[in-house]
Design a protein around this motif. Structure first.
Motif, PDB file in Angstrom:
ATOM      1  N   PHE A   1     -49.987  -9.543 -28.043  1.00  0.00           N
ATOM      2  CA  PHE A   1     -49.275  -8.270 -28.079  1.00  0.00           C
ATOM      3  C   PHE A   1     -49.393  -7.572 -26.743  1.00  0.00           C
ATOM      4  CE2 PHE A   1     -53.447  -7.405 -30.048  1.00  0.00           C
ATOM      5  CZ  PHE A   1     -53.948  -6.431 -29.184  1.00  0.00           C
ATOM      6  N   LEU A   2     -48.423  -6.724 -26.482  1.00  0.00           N
ATOM      7  CA  LEU A   2     -48.436  -5.829 -25.330  1.00  0.00           C
ATOM      8  C   LEU A   2     -48.925  -4.487 -25.832  1.00  0.00           C
ATOM      9  CD1 LEU A   2     -47.452  -5.185 -22.343  1.00  0.00           C
ATOM     10  CD2 LEU A   2     -45.406  -4.311 -23.444  1.00  0.00           C
ATOM     11  N   VAL A   3     -49.880  -3.914 -25.150  1.00  0.00           N
ATOM     12  CA  VAL A   3     -50.393  -2.605 -25.548  1.00  0.00           C
ATOM     13  C   VAL A   3     -50.374  -1.693 -24.335  1.00  0.00           C
ATOM     14  CG1 VAL A   3     -52.813  -3.247 -25.142  1.00  0.00           C
ATOM     15  CG2 VAL A   3     -52.290  -1.396 -26.734  1.00  0.00           C
ATOM     16  N   TYR A   4     -50.078  -0.416 -24.578  1.00  0.00           N
ATOM     17  CA  TYR A   4     -50.095   0.552 -23.493  1.00  0.00           C
ATOM     18  C   TYR A   4     -50.476   1.920 -24.038  1.00  0.00           C
ATOM     19  CZ  TYR A   4     -45.452   1.617 -25.338  1.00  0.00           C
ATOM     20  OH  TYR A   4     -44.408   1.935 -26.164  1.00  0.00           O
TER      21      TYR A   4
ATOM     22  N   THR B   1     -50.858  -7.317 -21.649  1.00  0.00           N
ATOM     23  CA  THR B   1     -50.651  -8.241 -22.759  1.00  0.00           C
ATOM     24  C   THR B   1     -51.981  -8.914 -23.052  1.00  0.00           C
ATOM     25  OG1 THR B   1     -48.350  -8.621 -22.146  1.00  0.00           O
ATOM     26  CG2 THR B   1     -49.393 -10.293 -23.517  1.00  0.00           C
ATOM     27  N   ILE B   2     -52.336  -8.953 -24.339  1.00  0.00           N
ATOM     28  CA  ILE B   2     -53.629  -9.504 -24.742  1.00  0.00           C
ATOM     29  C   ILE B   2     -53.396 -10.611 -25.774  1.00  0.00           C
ATOM     30  CG2 ILE B   2     -55.915  -9.002 -25.671  1.00  0.00           C
ATOM     31  CD1 ILE B   2     -55.401  -6.044 -25.005  1.00  0.00           C
TER      32      ILE B   2
ATOM     33  N   ASN C   1     -46.607  -3.719 -28.974  1.00  0.00           N
ATOM     34  CA  ASN C   1     -45.445  -4.572 -29.160  1.00  0.00           C
ATOM     35  C   ASN C   1     -45.951  -5.982 -29.454  1.00  0.00           C
ATOM     36  OD1 ASN C   1     -42.954  -5.706 -29.170  1.00  0.00           O
ATOM     37  ND2 ASN C   1     -42.432  -5.197 -27.074  1.00  0.00           N
ATOM     38  N   PHE C   2     -45.800  -6.411 -30.707  1.00  0.00           N
ATOM     39  CA  PHE C   2     -46.274  -7.729 -31.128  1.00  0.00           C
ATOM     40  C   PHE C   2     -45.267  -8.804 -30.741  1.00  0.00           C
ATOM     41  CE2 PHE C   2     -48.297  -4.739 -34.028  1.00  0.00           C
ATOM     42  CZ  PHE C   2     -49.614  -5.145 -33.964  1.00  0.00           C
TER      43      PHE C   2
ATOM     44  N   PHE D   1     -41.568 -14.100 -29.931  1.00  0.00           N
ATOM     45  CA  PHE D   1     -40.465 -13.190 -29.631  1.00  0.00           C
ATOM     46  C   PHE D   1     -40.932 -11.747 -29.698  1.00  0.00           C
ATOM     47  CE2 PHE D   1     -38.503 -16.980 -31.443  1.00  0.00           C
ATOM     48  CZ  PHE D   1     -37.609 -17.299 -30.430  1.00  0.00           C
ATOM     49  N   ASP D   2     -40.254 -10.899 -28.950  1.00  0.00           N
ATOM     50  CA  ASP D   2     -40.502  -9.458 -29.004  1.00  0.00           C
ATOM     51  C   ASP D   2     -40.118  -8.910 -30.364  1.00  0.00           C
ATOM     52  OD1 ASP D   2     -41.660  -8.210 -26.916  1.00  0.00           O
ATOM     53  OD2 ASP D   2     -39.816  -7.787 -25.836  1.00  0.00           O
ATOM     54  N   ALA D   3     -40.973  -8.127 -30.944  1.00  0.00           N
ATOM     55  CA  ALA D   3     -40.654  -7.399 -32.171  1.00  0.00           C
ATOM     56  C   ALA D   3     -40.562  -5.919 -31.806  1.00  0.00           C
ATOM     57  CB  ALA D   3     -41.750  -7.637 -33.204  1.00  0.00           C
TER      58      ALA D   3
END
Length: 130
Positions: free
Chosen positions: A33-36, A50-51, A81-82, A87-89
């Motif tokens: 996932f991307l986290v911010y 992204t982790i 953002n998982f 794919f981007d969700a």
């Protein structure tokens, strides 16, 4: 020697009054996932990383991507953002109450996922992310 060096780094991080937090990917299905961190006053993003599981990333105020003036015990607003099946969700934005200095773990899988925030006193709070 390596153990001593690691201990020194840990002591420096946690004994100097810094206000960092870490995010750990504990998703059981291997999803990244991307986290911010979002700033409430501006549209600016901090700590955008992204982790992949089982790794973690930490936001440290001395780092170039993290807020310099984040007070302790502040509400941290994270966007997540998982990448289900690669794919981007749609982004899930949640308010996660966690002391600056806390640990945020993202658990579960595509069907059921949640955030666990452990604050500096060891108290955990769960936030549903479904």
């Amino acid at each position: 020697m390596l153990v001593l060096s690691a201990l020194v780094v840990i002591l420096l991080l946690f004994s100097t009054g810094t206000h960092q937090y870490c995010v750990i990917n504990n998703l059981s299905d291997g999803t990244s996932f991307l986290v911010y961190q979002r700033n409430r006053q501006q549209s600016k993003k901090y700590f955008e990383v992204t982790i992949a599981p089982p790794f973690l990333e930490c936001c440290h105020p001395n780092g170039k991507l993290c807020p310099k003036d984040q007070p302790p015990n502040e509400l941290i607003m994270l966007g997540i953002n998982f990448f289900w099946d690669g794919f981007d969700a749609p982004t899930v934005t949640q308010d996660i109450r966690c002391d600056a200095g806390g640990m945020i773990r993202i658990h579960g899988n595509r069907e059921k996922h949640w955030a666990e925030c452990t604050d500096t006193d060891g108290k955990s709070t769960l936030t549903n992310l479904d």
